[in-house]
Design a protein around this motif. Structure first.
Motif, PDB file in Angstrom:
ATOM      1  N   THR A  51       0.850  -1.187   0.000  1.00  0.00           N
ATOM      2  CA  THR A  51       0.000   0.000   0.000  1.00  0.00           C
ATOM      3  C   THR A  51       0.885   1.236   0.000  1.00  0.00           C
ATOM      4  O   THR A  51       1.795   1.363   0.829  1.00  0.00           O
ATOM      5  CB  THR A  51      -0.929   0.016   1.221  1.00  0.00           C
ATOM      6  N   SER A  53       0.984   5.203   0.354  1.00  0.00           N
ATOM      7  CA  SER A  53       0.282   6.413   0.811  1.00  0.00           C
ATOM      8  C   SER A  53       1.159   7.618   0.501  1.00  0.00           C
ATOM      9  O   SER A  53       2.378   7.582   0.705  1.00  0.00           O
ATOM     10  CB  SER A  53      -0.001   6.338   2.316  1.00  0.00           C
ATOM     11  N   PHE A  54       0.536   8.689   0.044  1.00  0.00           N
ATOM     12  CA  PHE A  54       1.284   9.850  -0.402  1.00  0.00           C
ATOM     13  C   PHE A  54       1.260  10.991   0.610  1.00  0.00           C
ATOM     14  O   PHE A  54       0.297  11.155   1.364  1.00  0.00           O
ATOM     15  CB  PHE A  54       0.718  10.364  -1.737  1.00  0.00           C
ATOM     16  N   HIS A  56       0.490  14.350   0.352  1.00  0.00           N
ATOM     17  CA  HIS A  56      -0.181  15.079  -0.725  1.00  0.00           C
ATOM     18  C   HIS A  56       0.235  16.542  -0.815  1.00  0.00           C
ATOM     19  O   HIS A  56       0.229  17.117  -1.908  1.00  0.00           O
ATOM     20  CB  HIS A  56      -1.697  14.948  -0.571  1.00  0.00           C
ATOM     21  N   GLU A  77      -1.525   9.677  -9.743  1.00  0.00           N
ATOM     22  CA  GLU A  77      -0.952   8.726  -8.782  1.00  0.00           C
ATOM     23  C   GLU A  77      -0.499   7.454  -9.487  1.00  0.00           C
ATOM     24  O   GLU A  77       0.520   6.862  -9.116  1.00  0.00           O
ATOM     25  CB  GLU A  77      -1.977   8.382  -7.701  1.00  0.00           C
ATOM     26  N   ASN A 129      -7.577  11.641   0.287  1.00  0.00           N
ATOM     27  CA  ASN A 129      -6.444  10.763   0.594  1.00  0.00           C
ATOM     28  C   ASN A 129      -6.289   9.637  -0.430  1.00  0.00           C
ATOM     29  O   ASN A 129      -6.306   8.449  -0.087  1.00  0.00           O
ATOM     30  CB  ASN A 129      -6.578  10.176   2.005  1.00  0.00           C
ATOM     31  N   HIS A 131      -4.687   6.898  -2.466  1.00  0.00           N
ATOM     32  CA  HIS A 131      -3.545   6.024  -2.216  1.00  0.00           C
ATOM     33  C   HIS A 131      -3.667   4.817  -3.134  1.00  0.00           C
ATOM     34  O   HIS A 131      -4.652   4.676  -3.864  1.00  0.00           O
ATOM     35  CB  HIS A 131      -3.468   5.604  -0.738  1.00  0.00           C
ATOM     36  N   HIS A 133      -3.307   0.544  -3.583  1.00  0.00           N
ATOM     37  CA  HIS A 133      -3.100  -0.827  -3.125  1.00  0.00           C
ATOM     38  C   HIS A 133      -2.544  -1.612  -4.310  1.00  0.00           C
ATOM     39  O   HIS A 133      -3.029  -1.467  -5.443  1.00  0.00           O
ATOM     40  CB  HIS A 133      -4.413  -1.459  -2.657  1.00  0.00           C
ATOM     41  N   ILE A 165       6.127  10.013  -1.130  1.00  0.00           N
ATOM     42  CA  ILE A 165       5.436   8.904  -0.473  1.00  0.00           C
ATOM     43  C   ILE A 165       5.539   9.071   1.044  1.00  0.00           C
ATOM     44  O   ILE A 165       6.632   9.228   1.582  1.00  0.00           O
ATOM     45  CB  ILE A 165       6.032   7.551  -0.909  1.00  0.00           C
ATOM     46  N   ARG A 166       4.404   9.037   1.683  1.00  0.00           N
ATOM     47  CA  ARG A 166       4.375   9.146   3.153  1.00  0.00           C
ATOM     48  C   ARG A 166       4.691   7.815   3.802  1.00  0.00           C
ATOM     49  O   ARG A 166       5.405   7.742   4.801  1.00  0.00           O
ATOM     50  CB  ARG A 166       3.004   9.664   3.616  1.00  0.00           C
TER      51      ARG A 166
END
Length: 219
Positions: A51, A53-54, A56, A77, A129, A131, A133, A165-166
């Motif tokens: 997964t 997650s950005f 943003h 994305e 949000n 993201h 997968h 990328i977070r």
């Protein structure tokens, strides 16, 4: 993208996507596993659910900066997912990874966009949000290299910063659970936002399957 129709129920849309993803995974495994090895063994050894997650705010700043140079067309994305895939392939295979002779070493990567609340798509409001997968199936030749790269914190941090990328949540696939339709739960989970997106198109670019299939000479 699959077309939805008034008589097509949401579960069947999800199942169509999940079944297609599963078929692609099975084709890849059959082409790369040992002759007598059960496909589930190969999938559990070489498969990962990732997964992405950005960050943003950072992503927005980067897109705005690049727009000044490259023009107004911003990367989605899923474009970033492709860029990440290419970076990983370069690390694992080498700078000539893009050549047809190295095609069989590349991992299979299926990435699907998701947003907060997509599980309850009937009541979804504004998309928040975004993201990704994704399911990645590596070859036996590249799996160890990928696992070593995960242990390299400096390299991992560099990749995160480069693509805003977070968090990268990486889990090895240690089972092959199926739902009542016979589709894998992982593939079904990836498809949940696209159920909503088929009913009310809000995002044009919502999944990628990599690598793009190579058609050799004479085909």
């Amino acid at each position: 993208m699959l077309q939805s129709h008034p008589h097509t129920s949401s579960p069947s849309i999800s199942s169509q996507y999940a079944s297609w993803f599963d078929d692609r995974i099975e084709q890849f495994i059959e082409a790369h596993k040992g002759r007598f090895e059960p496909p589930s063994f190969f999938k559990q050894r070489n498969g990962f659910f990732i997964t992405i997650s950005f960050n943003h705010s950072s992503r927005k700043q980067r897109l705005e900066s690049s727009a000044l140079i490259d023009g107004p067309v911003a990367k989605t994305e899923m474009d970033t997912f492709t860029d990440l895939y290419n970076v990983i392939c370069r690390q694992l295979i080498g700078r000539n990874y893009h050549r047809p002779s190295f095609h069989d070493l590349k991992p299979l990567a299926i990435g699907c966009l998701d947003v907060n609340g997509s599980r309850y798509w009937r009541s979804m409001g504004e998309l928040e949000n975004a993201h990704i997968h994704s399911i990645w199936i590596f070859t036996d030749q590249t799996r160890d290299g990928f696992q070593k790269s995960l242990a390299d914190e400096t390299r991992l941090l560099s990749i995160k910063e480069r693509f805003s990328i977070r968090e990268l949540d990486i889990k090895q696939i240690d089972h092959d659970h199926r739902n009542s339709t016979g589709d894998s739960r992982a593939s079904s989970y990836m498809a949940k936002f696209m159920v909503h997106n088929n009913h009310e198109l809000k995002v044009a670019d919502d999944f990628r399957v990599l690598p793009i299939q190579y058609i050799g000479p004479g085909h």
